[in-house]
Enzyme design. Structure first.
Site, short mmCIF file in Angstrom:
data_model
loop_
_atom_site.label_atom_id
_atom_site.label_comp_id
_atom_site.label_asym_id
_atom_site.label_seq_id
_atom_site.Cartn_x
_atom_site.Cartn_y
_atom_site.Cartn_z
N CYS A 1 -18.87 36.57 -13.18
CA CYS A 1 -19.99 36.10 -14.00
C CYS A 1 -19.52 35.05 -15.00
O CYS A 1 -20.23 34.06 -15.26
CB CYS A 1 -20.66 37.27 -14.71
SG CYS A 1 -19.53 38.28 -15.72
N THR A 2 -18.31 35.22 -15.54
CA THR A 2 -17.81 34.28 -16.54
C THR A 2 -17.45 32.94 -15.90
O THR A 2 -17.75 31.87 -16.46
CB THR A 2 -16.60 34.88 -17.27
OG1 THR A 2 -16.99 36.10 -17.89
CG2 THR A 2 -16.05 33.93 -18.31
N ASN B 1 -18.59 48.81 -17.48
CA ASN B 1 -18.27 50.18 -17.07
C ASN B 1 -16.78 50.45 -16.90
O ASN B 1 -16.39 51.60 -16.69
CB ASN B 1 -18.98 50.51 -15.76
CG ASN B 1 -20.44 50.82 -15.97
OD1 ASN B 1 -20.83 51.25 -17.05
ND2 ASN B 1 -21.26 50.60 -14.96
N ARG C 1 -8.38 48.63 -23.42
CA ARG C 1 -9.58 49.23 -22.80
C ARG C 1 -9.59 50.75 -22.92
O ARG C 1 -10.57 51.39 -22.55
CB ARG C 1 -9.67 48.79 -21.34
CG ARG C 1 -9.84 47.29 -21.22
CD ARG C 1 -10.26 46.83 -19.85
NE ARG C 1 -10.22 45.38 -19.75
CZ ARG C 1 -10.94 44.66 -18.91
NH1 ARG C 1 -11.77 45.26 -18.08
NH2 ARG C 1 -10.84 43.35 -18.88
N THR D 1 -8.65 37.92 -19.06
CA THR D 1 -9.60 37.49 -18.03
C THR D 1 -8.97 36.36 -17.24
O THR D 1 -8.23 35.54 -17.79
CB THR D 1 -10.94 37.02 -18.63
OG1 THR D 1 -11.78 36.53 -17.58
CG2 THR D 1 -10.74 35.89 -19.63
N GLY D 2 -9.26 36.32 -15.96
CA GLY D 2 -8.79 35.22 -15.12
C GLY D 2 -9.86 34.18 -14.88
O GLY D 2 -9.69 33.29 -14.04
N ARG E 1 -14.15 41.76 -25.74
CA ARG E 1 -15.27 42.64 -25.44
C ARG E 1 -15.90 43.10 -26.76
O ARG E 1 -15.19 43.54 -27.67
CB ARG E 1 -14.80 43.84 -24.63
CG ARG E 1 -14.24 43.49 -23.25
CD ARG E 1 -15.32 42.95 -22.31
NE ARG E 1 -14.80 42.69 -20.98
CZ ARG E 1 -14.86 43.54 -19.95
NH1 ARG E 1 -15.41 44.74 -20.13
NH2 ARG E 1 -14.39 43.22 -18.76
N ASN F 1 -24.62 38.38 -18.10
CA ASN F 1 -23.51 38.65 -17.18
C ASN F 1 -23.90 39.57 -16.02
O ASN F 1 -23.17 39.67 -15.05
CB ASN F 1 -22.32 39.23 -17.93
CG ASN F 1 -22.69 40.31 -18.92
OD1 ASN F 1 -23.13 39.99 -20.04
ND2 ASN F 1 -22.55 41.57 -18.55
#
EC number: 1.2.1.12
Length: 334
Positions: A154-155, A185, A199, A212-213, A235, A314
């Site tokens: 989504c990013t 989730n 996390r 994030t990649g 986040r 997202n």
């Protein structure tokens, strides 16, 4: 001819893909004929019908042990752990939408082909796949011979349309991205064991830096940007809608007015890129089907240094792109 789809994994993306199909403009071209998920069919039907983020599904939903019936359409349901054992051949499945988050490599996704599916579209970044697609940016690279394709993240779907314009018009030399991202989730409501110590912490109580990649993946979509972008995620305690904060150094001096004009012109007629000038906040973009909504209010420029921001739902934007990419994959020619 209607393209026959199967959804493997009926979580946040799987359910929203099905919702988007029935509430959007896709039903004449796409049909979901099967859903495979290890959860109970009654629970999945309830979660599909009632959603804390996107509200009540407007159509009739029924179920039995072997099917989900949506607005009169019967969809076969199964709970099979091994994708190679799924009944895709007998159901005539053209494309599997792989939405579990588990079978994201080419080798693992190929189990769907062994089961008789024609192609696989992965709802996540993929490893060793034949193409990584951001619809509206590079979906023209798809070929009929492609059988396992990634829809990126989504990013990346939010970042790529903005980066494409800035690079085409101004020449990106290098840049950094931060996605201020809703919790998902793979986080936890309260502190609990997780191999990623960030996390492991409560998603509802902190802003949580993590990796994030998505920025590096833009290089898979726009090869001319390979190695030029990197980034991280933070986040935050919101249930949906995220924000890309992109800072790039470009090849020449520019201005806020020029950057905004370039993005405004690019958004006109774009199926995925929006342009906002209103004083809006994240909740205002909930259930927005676009991949990326550039916010002209927050553009900053210092010589060749440019900061641009773009909103994205997202869940909903990406779920709509799964269907757009499925159509593009089915229509691809060699």
């Amino acid at each position: 001819m209607t393209i026959r789809l199967a959804i493997n994994g009926f979580g946040r993306i799987g359910r929203n893909v099905l919702r988007a199909l029935y509430t959007g403009h896709y039903r004449e071209q796409l049909q979901v004929v099967a859903i495979n998920d290890l959860g109970d069919a009654a629970v999945n039907a309830h979660l599909f019908q009632y959603d804390s983020v996107h509200g009540h599904f407007p159509g009739e939903v029924e179920h039995d042990a072997e099917s989900l019936r949506v607005m009169g359409d019967r969809i076969a349901v199964s709970a099979i752990r091994n994708p190679a054992e799924l009944p895709w051949k007998s159901l005539g499945v053209d494309i599997v939408l792989e939405c579990t988050g588990l079978f994201t490599s080419r080798d693992k996704a190929a189990a769907h082909l062994q089961a008789g599916a024609g192609k696989v579209l992965i709802s996540a970044p993929g490893k060793d796949v034949e193409a990584t697609v951001v619809y509206g940016v590079n979906h023209e690279v798809l070929r009929a011979s492609h059988r396992i394709v990634s829809n990126a993240s989504c990013t990346t779907n939010c970042l790529a349309p903005v980066a494409q314009v800035l690079h085409r018009e101004l020449g990106i030399e290098h840049g950094l991205m931060t996605t201020i991202h809703a919790y998902t989730n793979d986080q936890n409501l309260s502190d609990v064991y997780h191999p990623d110590l960030y996390r492991a912490r409560s998603a509802t109580q902190s802003m949580i830096p993590t990796k994030t990649g998505a920025a590096e993946a833009v290089g898979l979509v726009l090869p001319e940007l390979a190695g030029k972008l990197t980034g991280l995620a933070v986040r935050v305690p919101v249930i949906n809608v995220s924000l890309v904060d992109l800072t790039v150094q470009v090849a020449r001096d520019t201005s806020v007015d020029e950057v905004n004009r370039l993005l405004r012109e690019a958004s006109e007629g774009s199926p995925v890129l929006g342009y906002n000038t209103q004083p809006l906040v994240s909740v205002d973009f909930n259930h927005d089907p676009r991949s990326s909504i550039f916010d002209a209010n927050h553009t900053k420029v210092s010589g060749r240094l440019v900061k641009a921001m773009a909103w994205y739902d997202n869940e909903w934007g990406f779920s709509n792109r799964m269907l757009d990419s499925a159509l593009a994959l089915a229509a691809a020619r060699d």
